[in-house]
Design an enzyme around this catalytic site. Sequence first.
Site, PDB file in Angstrom:
ATOM      1  N   HIS A 186      14.474  34.191  -4.668  1.00  0.00           N
ATOM      2  CA  HIS A 186      15.126  33.998  -5.960  1.00  0.00           C
ATOM      3  C   HIS A 186      15.661  35.314  -6.499  1.00  0.00           C
ATOM      4  O   HIS A 186      16.738  35.373  -7.077  1.00  0.00           O
ATOM      5  CB  HIS A 186      14.125  33.413  -6.962  1.00  0.00           C
ATOM      6  CG  HIS A 186      13.905  31.955  -6.764  1.00  0.00           C
ATOM      7  ND1 HIS A 186      12.748  31.316  -7.112  1.00  0.00           N
ATOM      8  CD2 HIS A 186      14.707  31.006  -6.251  1.00  0.00           C
ATOM      9  CE1 HIS A 186      12.860  30.039  -6.819  1.00  0.00           C
ATOM     10  NE2 HIS A 186      14.023  29.825  -6.288  1.00  0.00           N
ATOM     11  N   GLU A 428      33.226  36.856  22.780  1.00  0.00           N
ATOM     12  CA  GLU A 428      32.510  38.091  22.454  1.00  0.00           C
ATOM     13  C   GLU A 428      32.029  38.803  23.709  1.00  0.00           C
ATOM     14  O   GLU A 428      31.224  39.723  23.631  1.00  0.00           O
ATOM     15  CB  GLU A 428      31.350  37.817  21.491  1.00  0.00           C
ATOM     16  CG  GLU A 428      30.368  36.760  21.944  1.00  0.00           C
ATOM     17  CD  GLU A 428      29.258  36.498  20.915  1.00  0.00           C
ATOM     18  OE1 GLU A 428      29.056  37.325  20.013  1.00  0.00           O
ATOM     19  OE2 GLU A 428      28.590  35.461  21.049  1.00  0.00           O
ATOM     20  N   ASP A 452      29.866  42.003  19.092  1.00  0.00           N
ATOM     21  CA  ASP A 452      29.394  42.095  20.472  1.00  0.00           C
ATOM     22  C   ASP A 452      30.503  42.505  21.431  1.00  0.00           C
ATOM     23  O   ASP A 452      30.267  43.276  22.361  1.00  0.00           O
ATOM     24  CB  ASP A 452      28.796  40.749  20.919  1.00  0.00           C
ATOM     25  CG  ASP A 452      27.357  40.611  20.458  1.00  0.00           C
ATOM     26  OD1 ASP A 452      26.603  41.595  20.576  1.00  0.00           O
ATOM     27  OD2 ASP A 452      26.984  39.531  19.972  1.00  0.00           O
ATOM     28  N   CYS A 499      35.286  36.402  13.620  1.00  0.00           N
ATOM     29  CA  CYS A 499      34.156  36.405  12.684  1.00  0.00           C
ATOM     30  C   CYS A 499      33.327  37.686  12.810  1.00  0.00           C
ATOM     31  O   CYS A 499      32.332  37.850  12.111  1.00  0.00           O
ATOM     32  CB  CYS A 499      33.278  35.170  12.888  1.00  0.00           C
ATOM     33  SG  CYS A 499      32.642  35.026  14.557  1.00  0.00           S
TER      34      CYS A 499
HETATM   35  C1  PEP Z   1      29.779  39.050  16.739  1.00  0.00           C
HETATM   36  O1  PEP Z   1      29.168  39.337  17.771  1.00  0.00           O
HETATM   37  O2  PEP Z   1      30.848  39.583  16.398  1.00  0.00           O
HETATM   38  C2  PEP Z   1      29.240  38.049  15.814  1.00  0.00           C
HETATM   39  C3  PEP Z   1      29.946  37.636  14.777  1.00  0.00           C
HETATM   40  O3  PEP Z   1      28.004  37.588  16.008  1.00  0.00           O
HETATM   41  P1  PEP Z   1      26.650  38.400  15.728  1.00  0.00           P
HETATM   42  O4  PEP Z   1      26.997  39.576  14.869  1.00  0.00           O
HETATM   43  O5  PEP Z   1      25.761  37.418  15.063  1.00  0.00           O
HETATM   44  O6  PEP Z   1      26.207  38.768  17.100  1.00  0.00           O
HETATM   45 MG    MG Z   2      27.586  38.106  18.630  1.00  0.00          MG
END
Ligand code: PEP
Ligand code: MG
Length: 567
Positions: A186, A428, A452, A499
Site C-alpha cells: 500500500h 530477444e 536481453d 518492450c
Molecule cells: C527484455 O529482455 O528486453 C525484456 C523486456 O524482458 P526482461 O527485461 O523481463 O528480460
Molecule cells: Mg528478456
Amino acid sequence: MYEGVNASDGIGIGVARVAVEPDLSFTPHKPDDAGDEKQRYAAAVAKFIEQTNAQIERMTQTVGEEAAAIMGAHIEFAEDEGIQEMVNGSIDSGMCAEQAVSEAYDMYYNMFSNMEDELFRERAADVADVKTGLLADLLGKEVVDLSTLPENSVVVVHELTPSMTADIDKDNVAAIVTETGGRTSHSAIIARALEIPAVLSVADCTKNIKGGDMVIVDGSRGRVLVNPADSDLTHYRAKAKQFAEEKQALEAYRGKPTVTGDGDKVLLVANIGNPDDANVAAEHDCEGVGLFRSEFLFMDAKELPTEDEQFTAYQKVALRMKNQPLIIRTLDVGGDKEIPYMNLQKEENPFMGYRAVRYCLNNPEQYKVQLTALLRASAFGDIKIMVPLVTNLDEIRQVKALVEECKADLDARGVSYNKDIEVGTMIETPAASLIADDLAAECDFFSIGTNDLIGYTMCADRGNDKVAYLYDVYQPAVLRSLKRIIEEGNKAGIMVGMCGEAAADPLLIPVLISFGLGEFSVSAPSILRTRRIISEWTKAEADALTEKVMKLKTAAEVKAMLQAAAR
Ligand code: PEP
Ligand code: MG
C-alpha cells in the site's frame, strides 16, 4: 549510499524526519468495572471511525477515490463484529481495554501476515494501523503526525501505514524512505498516487538516518544518499529540477494520440509487473499494455498460482484496459528471475540455460495451466499471448499446439475465450533475430526485448559492471539486428513492437521510427515523454538521421551523432 526498492519515481531532497511510533506500552491491570471499560473501548472505536472518515474525505481530494478506498478497510477492522466480541469478551473476563484490544488485533495481525495470498498479507498492515489508533486513544497518546511537517521533509519510517500516508501533506514531503514494503505494498501504491519519490525496504534506515540529516532520495533508481557531498547535491538538484520541468511540460501530451511529426499513428503502451501497475499505467495515459511480466505473479506467491488465481489476475488487467491491447508474456523464469519453490538447479550459466520457454515446454502440464488462464481471461479484453526467449521455430509451433489443446479443453468445459487470440514472440536472442523472417510467417506479432537482445548480441551480461561498456544499444551490431527484425516483421505484415528499455530511450526514438517500429512499450512514467519525442520527428527527418547513423562504425560515434540531433 543505501539502496532499496524504487517504488515511486522522481528525486526528493530534504531534511530527514524520522517518524518513530509513539510509546504505546501499558501495564495490564484488572479494571474495577467491566461496563465502564467496555464504554472506553466503544468510545475509542467511535473516535477512530470519525477520524478515519475525515481522513478518507481528505484523501479523496488529494489522492483520489481509489487510494482513499484503502482506508475503508480500517473502518471495517474497527467495526468488525468478531473482533468487537472478542475484545468485549476479554474485558468481561477481567482484562483492561488496552490488553483486550492488543491481544485481539495481534491475533488478526498474525493470521493475515501468515497468509499465502499477498493481498491478504497486505491486510496485516491495516490491522496494525487500527490497533495503533485504538491503543493511542485509550492511552491518550498521539500517533506520528505527518500532516504538520515542515517543507522539504524526507519521511523516514519503519513502515508507512495507509493512515500515515493519508495524513501526508504532499506539498511538504519531498520523499519517503521505509524499512519495509515492496512495489505492490500500500505504501508504494499511495506514494505513486501522490507522486512522492519513494525508496522502500532500505534496511535499518530509521537507525542509520538521523533526524535533521540532509537526504537525497532517487525514487527512480532506488537510491538514498545521506549527508551528501556538495557535488552530489548539485547533480541531484539539477536532476530534480529537470524532472519537475519535464513533467509539467509533458502534461500537454495527455489525452493526445501518439503520432509522428507526419501524423502517422504508432501505439504507445506500458510495461507492467502486476495487476495494480495497470492502474498506474492507465493514469499515465497508456494505450494498452505491451508487456505484462507474468513471472512476477509467480515470484510473489509461495507456490504455483492456480488456474483460477492466474485467471483472476489476468482478467483484472483485461477489464482495466477495457478494449486496449494487452500483451501478457508467459512465465519467464530463470536467468536473473529466481522462483524458489520451483527448485530449479543452480547452473553455471543461467542466462544461457534452462529458462523461460525452455522450462515451460519441458513442463507442459504446468504451462497449460497458464495458457488456459490466459485464454479464459481473453473473453474479457484484447489479450495476446507472448512467448519469451524464443530461438527457433519449433518452440513457437509447440506453444501454439499447446494453446490449441487448451482451447479444446475449454470447449469441452463450455468456457468462452477469444478463439482468434494472437500468439506472438519476443525477439530477444540473436537466433530469433536471424530467423525473423521464418518467425514472422508463424507469429501474430513481434516484441523486441532489447534488455536481453543487447546482452546476447554483445556477449555482455546485463548485470556485469565490468562489461557494461559493451552492453550498449548504440552498438552497430545491435542496431543492425533491430533494423532487420523490424523490417522482416513489417514485410510479413505483423505488428512489431519493442518492450525492452530502449523503447523509451530519447536518443534512439528517431531511429526506431525510421526502422518502422509500430509499438513502443515503456514504463508508465515514460509514456508522456515518449509521446512527445515521437511527435517531434517526421519520417523523412528520422530517415535522414538514421541513414547517417547506420554508416557509423562505433557505438561512441552513434551516440554522439544521436545526441547532437536530439530535440
Ligand atoms: C527484455 O529482455 O528486453 C525484456 C523486456 O524482458 P526482461 O527485461 O523481463 O528480460
Ligand atoms: Mg528478456
